[in-house]
Design a protein around this motif. Sequence first.
Motif, PDB file in Angstrom:
ATOM      1  N   LYS A   1       0.830  -1.201   0.000  1.00 40.98           N
ATOM      2  CA  LYS A   1       0.000   0.000   0.000  1.00 40.98           C
ATOM      3  C   LYS A   1       0.865   1.252   0.000  1.00 40.98           C
ATOM      4  N   ASP A   2       1.928   1.256   0.801  1.00 36.94           N
ATOM      5  CA  ASP A   2       2.801   2.416   0.865  1.00 36.94           C
ATOM      6  C   ASP A   2       3.514   2.662  -0.460  1.00 36.94           C
TER       7      ASP A   2
ATOM      8  N   LYS B   1       1.203   4.200  -2.980  1.00 43.19           N
ATOM      9  CA  LYS B   1       1.024   5.629  -2.720  1.00 43.19           C
ATOM     10  C   LYS B   1       2.242   6.424  -3.186  1.00 43.19           C
TER      11      LYS B   1
ATOM     12  N   GLN C   1       1.393   8.969  -6.014  1.00 46.40           N
ATOM     13  CA  GLN C   1       1.118  10.265  -5.410  1.00 46.40           C
ATOM     14  C   GLN C   1       2.376  11.060  -5.069  1.00 46.40           C
TER      15      GLN C   1
ATOM     16  N   THR D   1       3.859   8.927   3.578  1.00 48.52           N
ATOM     17  CA  THR D   1       3.599   8.208   2.329  1.00 48.52           C
ATOM     18  C   THR D   1       2.266   8.594   1.710  1.00 48.52           C
ATOM     19  N   ASP D   2       1.335   9.095   2.510  1.00 45.56           N
ATOM     20  CA  ASP D   2       0.023   9.466   1.970  1.00 45.56           C
ATOM     21  C   ASP D   2      -0.121  10.971   1.789  1.00 45.56           C
TER      22      ASP D   2
ATOM     23  N   CYS E   1       1.239  14.585  -0.521  1.00 43.21           N
ATOM     24  CA  CYS E   1       1.721  14.954  -1.853  1.00 43.21           C
ATOM     25  C   CYS E   1       1.641  16.468  -2.015  1.00 43.21           C
TER      26      CYS E   1
ATOM     27  N   CYS F   1      -3.437  12.560   0.715  1.00 38.16           N
ATOM     28  CA  CYS F   1      -3.495  13.001  -0.674  1.00 38.16           C
ATOM     29  C   CYS F   1      -4.737  12.444  -1.364  1.00 38.16           C
TER      30      CYS F   1
END
Length: 279
Positions: free
Chosen positions: A41-42, A45, A49, A143-144, A146, A279
């Motif tokens: 998942k990371d 992203k 993103q 990581t999430d 941007c 993001c």
Amino acid sequence: IPKHLRLLHVNETGKHNLLNVDESKKNNVAIAVLIDWNIQKDVKKLMNQLLPSIEYLDEMNILFFSDIKVTYSVKDKLKKISKHFLRFIPITFTFPKNFNTSIKSPFPKRSKWGYMHMCRFWFKDIWMNPALKEFKYVLRFDTDSCLVGRNFSIPNNSSLIYMHHYFTFEFRFITDLRQTILRYVAKFRTKPKTPGLFKMIEGGRINCFPMWYNNLEITNIEFMKRPEVRQFMDAIDSTHGQYKYRWGDAPLRFATIALFAPPGTIVQLNFHNNYKHPC
């Protein structure tokens, strides 16, 4: 933008110009990212993103810290979509000394202790990592997060210690936090370097704690390694408060800066609406 507060500025073409920065000091700032939960998942992203959103920045070092093995194929995928210098630093999450891991977690969001490990990493553990030794500042990205626009600047002033995102309050996870900090100040007769900020801790509202959102922050590394700062971090760590009460790294960062960073070394980052999290 005042000349003394410039580092990266975007012109009409969207290209950042380094202003007032010695060419020999291009490695002053490293972007730090923590991959600490779900590698698939990371990485998704990061690919979709974060990395694409910062490609218009001048070439920088991006440090990916991870307690999960990052395979060569994942590294290659990330390197192919980025012009930046990517480094992958393995880390191992540990608990504070004498902490009883059998107790109930206050916030089992990712795993029983995963979120607290993340908070401890950003509060304390990252600063002594040898991967930082060649840099002066760390620019944190999650990581999430941007960048969704290009009209922003980052201050360029070598005396700055901390560049923060916007101000807010923590309402939930503050059990014994204020009292712990006040006990520390009394015990070690610590004179806060920025009294105005410390008054917000000492005499602030009882049901909340001041903080800056620090999912976006730029921090002077040598400051975080000073003996008095490390002593404070170790004292907080020894209380196990981050694991018993889920004290976040944001209010703890506010306390650290209030106690040890003098006025004139703290500024707010002005990203307008160009930074997004999540993001």
